[in-house]
Scaffold this motif. Structure first.
Motif, PDB file in Angstrom:
ATOM      1  N   LYS A  29       0.842  -1.201   0.000  1.00 58.12           N
ATOM      2  CA  LYS A  29       0.000   0.000   0.000  1.00 58.12           C
ATOM      3  C   LYS A  29       0.873   1.245   0.000  1.00 58.12           C
ATOM      4  O   LYS A  29       0.666   2.175  -0.780  1.00 58.12           O
ATOM      5  CB  LYS A  29      -0.846   0.002   1.269  1.00 58.12           C
ATOM      6  N   ASN A  30       1.859   1.200   0.867  1.00 61.07           N
ATOM      7  CA  ASN A  30       2.742   2.346   1.005  1.00 61.07           C
ATOM      8  C   ASN A  30       3.473   2.634  -0.299  1.00 61.07           C
ATOM      9  O   ASN A  30       3.595   3.782  -0.727  1.00 61.07           O
ATOM     10  CB  ASN A  30       3.737   2.071   2.130  1.00 61.07           C
ATOM     11  N   SER A  31       3.936   1.562  -0.959  1.00 58.53           N
ATOM     12  CA  SER A  31       4.694   1.787  -2.185  1.00 58.53           C
ATOM     13  C   SER A  31       3.778   2.322  -3.272  1.00 58.53           C
ATOM     14  O   SER A  31       4.196   3.172  -4.073  1.00 58.53           O
ATOM     15  CB  SER A  31       5.390   0.500  -2.633  1.00 58.53           C
ATOM     16  N   ILE A  32       2.524   1.860  -3.301  1.00 58.94           N
ATOM     17  CA  ILE A  32       1.591   2.396  -4.299  1.00 58.94           C
ATOM     18  C   ILE A  32       1.312   3.867  -4.015  1.00 58.94           C
ATOM     19  O   ILE A  32       1.299   4.704  -4.932  1.00 58.94           O
ATOM     20  CB  ILE A  32       0.277   1.583  -4.290  1.00 58.94           C
ATOM     21  N   ARG A  33       1.143   4.178  -2.720  1.00 59.43           N
ATOM     22  CA  ARG A  33       0.892   5.569  -2.358  1.00 59.43           C
ATOM     23  C   ARG A  33       2.074   6.453  -2.777  1.00 59.43           C
ATOM     24  O   ARG A  33       1.910   7.535  -3.337  1.00 59.43           O
ATOM     25  CB  ARG A  33       0.643   5.662  -0.854  1.00 59.43           C
ATOM     26  N   CYS A  34       3.273   5.951  -2.499  1.00 53.07           N
ATOM     27  CA  CYS A  34       4.475   6.686  -2.890  1.00 53.07           C
ATOM     28  C   CYS A  34       4.519   6.897  -4.386  1.00 53.07           C
ATOM     29  O   CYS A  34       4.892   7.962  -4.877  1.00 53.07           O
ATOM     30  CB  CYS A  34       5.728   5.929  -2.457  1.00 53.07           C
ATOM     31  N   GLU A  38       4.667  10.384  -6.153  1.00 49.12           N
ATOM     32  CA  GLU A  38       5.787  10.759  -7.007  1.00 49.12           C
ATOM     33  C   GLU A  38       5.295  11.198  -8.376  1.00 49.12           C
ATOM     34  O   GLU A  38       5.776  12.173  -8.947  1.00 49.12           O
ATOM     35  CB  GLU A  38       6.734   9.564  -7.155  1.00 49.12           C
ATOM     36  N   ALA A  39       4.308  10.458  -8.908  1.00 51.65           N
ATOM     37  CA  ALA A  39       3.797  10.793 -10.232  1.00 51.65           C
ATOM     38  C   ALA A  39       3.206  12.187 -10.254  1.00 51.65           C
ATOM     39  O   ALA A  39       3.279  12.894 -11.257  1.00 51.65           O
ATOM     40  CB  ALA A  39       2.739   9.769 -10.649  1.00 51.65           C
ATOM     41  N   ALA A  46      13.687  14.770 -11.316  1.00 48.26           N
ATOM     42  CA  ALA A  46      12.963  13.717 -10.612  1.00 48.26           C
ATOM     43  C   ALA A  46      11.904  13.112 -11.509  1.00 48.26           C
ATOM     44  O   ALA A  46      11.659  11.905 -11.477  1.00 48.26           O
ATOM     45  CB  ALA A  46      12.330  14.279  -9.348  1.00 48.26           C
ATOM     46  N   ARG A  47      11.277  13.967 -12.345  1.00 53.15           N
ATOM     47  CA  ARG A  47      10.248  13.426 -13.243  1.00 53.15           C
ATOM     48  C   ARG A  47      10.880  12.523 -14.288  1.00 53.15           C
ATOM     49  O   ARG A  47      10.346  11.437 -14.595  1.00 53.15           O
ATOM     50  CB  ARG A  47       9.505  14.586 -13.897  1.00 53.15           C
ATOM     51  N   VAL A  48      12.008  12.942 -14.830  1.00 49.83           N
ATOM     52  CA  VAL A  48      12.708  12.087 -15.798  1.00 49.83           C
ATOM     53  C   VAL A  48      13.045  10.750 -15.152  1.00 49.83           C
ATOM     54  O   VAL A  48      12.862   9.677 -15.736  1.00 49.83           O
ATOM     55  CB  VAL A  48      13.993  12.782 -16.297  1.00 49.83           C
ATOM     56  N   ARG A  53      12.046   5.090 -14.893  1.00 50.75           N
ATOM     57  CA  ARG A  53      11.833   3.843 -14.163  1.00 50.75           C
ATOM     58  C   ARG A  53      10.577   3.141 -14.668  1.00 50.75           C
ATOM     59  O   ARG A  53      10.551   1.929 -14.845  1.00 50.75           O
ATOM     60  CB  ARG A  53      11.707   4.128 -12.675  1.00 50.75           C
ATOM     61  N   LEU A  54       9.563   3.954 -14.943  1.00 55.18           N
ATOM     62  CA  LEU A  54       8.325   3.385 -15.480  1.00 55.18           C
ATOM     63  C   LEU A  54       8.584   2.746 -16.846  1.00 55.18           C
ATOM     64  O   LEU A  54       8.107   1.653 -17.137  1.00 55.18           O
ATOM     65  CB  LEU A  54       7.283   4.497 -15.608  1.00 55.18           C
TER      66      LEU A  54
END
Lengths: 352, 330
Positions: A29-34, A38-39, A46-48, A53-54
């Protein structure tokens, strides 16, 4: 929403591995929230970073998905025959293959594959290990790179070219020269494995061409194993007064045994899976070979020859996929065994 | 015995004087001679055994290398006969014309087909497996999941090519209704490529020292910049070698294509449907060699020679890159 602990985890979470289900769900859950956070907030570099990573994550999922898809598809396709009354897991031990009468025993092909493979291994392993020892221990440097290049090229030649060569050269040789010579010579004529009439296509041709195709694998992998033996072992042995060949045989070879074992197992896997060359020269007859000149039918050949007719008959196709499943199980077995041997060797030999 | 020994010592001392004696004793030959003398100096039973063992092994090496030359000579003599001949479909015509009536022309269809198939396979397979491998190695933590993915890739790499053919035929051609043709064939080849390229890329990335990444991160670069500009660049020769080797392997595969790409005596006219059936060089070798006509058999060998030449060329390039470029970069 400004959760800043996305990158650095809280200390107790980093130390404690998420064992319990609740913890796992929580961390997911936490990683999805992060991820969402981030998105939405990442800008600039940071966006790059995030998009990159995506962009890597999607191919990773797709390629892993394809790997899993192929492996499970074989399982899925072979279930009809393994659960139906005509088949069942017992087909592995039945020897009658007659799809028109609903008899799907695949033992003939397994036996054929094993005979061919062991003949090839019997020829290729001693020769390959000998060549590898020469290459890493005794060979002068100028010759070394030449032989290595030749071995690499042998590995790169497509199997259809080997098959062509065997079909054009080896089969006529066995038919017109080797078989008559062996069968008319009183010293060898009594041997049961030289019995039967020969049209050249058969176990011997398949085994020899397979051995030729295995040689580069055996040589290259054993050579790597021998070369990774520390130089100090050789020096110690030589300092004790052993000759170079004694050193090679009893010190270097025994230190490299795990790597060589892995080479043998890897080549075993390759031999069982070889398709075109074997298909062209083994004669493909539904029988178990009792002599070197008898034709055999190997697992890969039956798939190649009959899949085209079988695809409208569910059971027949499923039986062919059962053969493929056996091949996959063998691949799992060989891969696992090779890994175990290497791991065992690293533990007992104390190397790296 | 002493004679030989003194001769040996003399040889070693002569190394200085040899420099004046230009051209007569090439250095390599001199070294070889000395090496040979050292090998054949016998002091007793153990030395004799030593020598016999070495001789046995050198015979073994000759036996091991012999098949390569036998294949090369057989395919080369017949193949060159076609490639240098001047009849129909021989010489340059062999590469530039389609088979035509009676299979008398060249094998342009096979060469073009192989190019199409390998092109599609590279286009699909390489990005997937390359970026996938980068993600797995750089962004995930080692653990059970990662090692099971690696094991699955290893298992898949060990599965016979015909099983991929059967998979491609049943899944792509029948279930997904793509139909036979270059798309199905290329995708099957791509599936074959994925595990190999994945593993070799991972291996290449693992060889990059951790300190390079740490240095970049310490300078404030993001993970993405580090991966893209530092890690991949350092691992590039290894990655290219893996891709080229996989390409060479896929180029020579027949079995996955029998059921997926069909065959075609002309050039493909569309991307999907019956017009997209393509021939390929290995398939052409296979179907030509079982033909009863002699000149068709010769063409099979010429095709095999061409195929072998292409594959060996790719192999040599891969070798060259892995040897020369690696040394310069690291």
């Amino acid at each position: 929403m400004d959760r800043t602990n996305c990158n650095d985890k809280s200390p107790d979470e980093a130390v404690r591995r998420p064992n319990r289900l609740r913890d796992r769900i929580h961390s997911l859950k936490n990683s999805i929230r992060c991820f969402i956070h981030e998105a939405r907030t990442a800008r600039g570099g940071a966006r790059v970073d995030f998009l990159g990573r995506l962009g890597l994550f999607i191919p990773a999922v797709v390629s892993i998905g394809i790997i899993i898809l192929v492996l499970t598809f074989l399982w899925y396709e072979s279930t009809p025959i393994l659960t139906s009354p005509e088949g069942g897991p017992g087909i592995i031990f039945e020897t009658t293959w007659d799809p028109n009468r609903d008899m799907y025993g695949i033992a003939v092909f397994i036996a054929g594959s094993f005979m061919c493979t062991f003949l090839a291994i019997g020829i290729a392993v001693p020769l390959g290990i000998g060549a590898a020892i020469f290459l890493s221990e005794f060979c002068p440097h100028t010759l070394q790179s030449v032989i290595r290049t030749i071995v690499e090229m042998m590995a790169a030649i497509p199997s259809i070219v080997y098959g062509l060569w065997a079909y054009v050269v080896l089969v006529p040789f066995i038919k017109y020269e080797f078989a008559p010579a062996v069968q008319s010579n009183p010293l060898t004529a009594w041997m049961p494995w030289f019995g039967g009439s020969s049209n050249g296509l058969g176990l011997l041709a398949g085994g020899v061409i397979l051995a030729i195709m295995l040689l580069p694998t055996v040589v290259a992998v054993s050579d790597d194993a021998l070369r990774s033996v520390p130089k100090s072992y050789r020096e110690a042995s030589l300092a004790l007064g052993a000759t170079t060949s004694e050193t090679a045989r009893s010190v270097v070879l025994s230190a490299a045994i795990p790597g060589i074992g892995a080479a043998v197992i890897l080549s075993l896997g390759r031999a069982v899976g070889e398709t075109m060359a074997v298909l062209m020269v083994t004669g493909n007859s539904l029988q178990i070979a009792y002599s070197l000149f008898d034709p055999v039918y190997v697992m890969t050949s039956i798939i190649t020859n009959q899949l085209g007719y079988a695809y409208t008959f569910d059971l027949w196709r499923s039986a062919l996929f059962a053969v493929a499943l056996v091949l996959m199980l063998m691949s799992i077995l060989f891969t696992g065994a090779a890994k175990l041997i290497v791991k065992w060797g690293m533990k007992t030999r104390g190397m790296e | 015995m002493d004679d030989v020994k003194s001769q040996l010592r003399l040889d070693e001392n002569e190394a200085y004087e040899e420099t004046e004696d230009t051209g007569y004793h090439p250095k390599a030959f001199n070294e070889f001679e000395r090496w040979f003398k050292r090998q054949t100096t016998i002091h007793g039973r153990r030395d004799l055994k030593d020598l016999l063992f070495k001789m046995l092994l050198s015979v073994v090496v000759i036996i091991v290398c012999m098949p390569f030359f036998m294949v090369l000579i057989q395919v080369g003599t017949v193949g060159m006969g076609v490639l240098l001949g001047s009849g129909p479909g021989q010489g340059l015509d062999f590469f530039l014309s389609t088979p035509g009536p009676g299979l008398q022309g060249g094998v342009l269809n096979a060469i073009a087909g192989t190019a199409y198939l390998v092109g599609i396979a590279m286009l699909v397979g390489v990005p997937l497996s390359l970026f996938g491998a980068i993600y797995i190695t750089e962004y995930t933590r080692p653990g059970f999941m990662r090692s099971s993915v690696e094991f699955a890739a290893d298992v898949l790499a060990g599965i016979p090519s015909i099983v991929f053919g059967a998979f491609g035929f049943t899944f792509l051609v029948i279930y997904l209704r793509i139909g036979m043709g270059m798309l199905a064939g290329g995708l099957t080849l791509a599936f074959m490529m994925i595990p190999t390229v994945l593993r070799t890329t991972q291996e290449a990335l693992r060889q990059v020292p951790m300190s390079l990444r740490e240095a970049s991160l310490a300078l404030g670069a993001t993970k993405w910049t580090t991966t893209w500009k530092i890690t991949i660049r350092a691992a590039f020769p290894g990655i290219i070698t893996g891709v080229l080797l996989a390409m060479g392997r896929v180029m020579g595969e027949t079995a996955p294509l029998i059921f997926t790409s069909g065959n075609n005596l002309g050039l493909p006219t569309s991307v999907t449907g019956p017009g997209s059936w393509v021939a390929s060089m290995p398939y052409t070798v296979w179907s030509y060699i079982s033909d009863p006509r002699n000149y068709v058999n010769d063409k099979a060998q010429a095709t095999a020679l061409t195929l072998m030449g292409m594959v060996l060329l790719i192999d040599l390039i891969a070798n060259f890159i892995s040897r020369k470029v690696t040394r310069r970069l690291v």
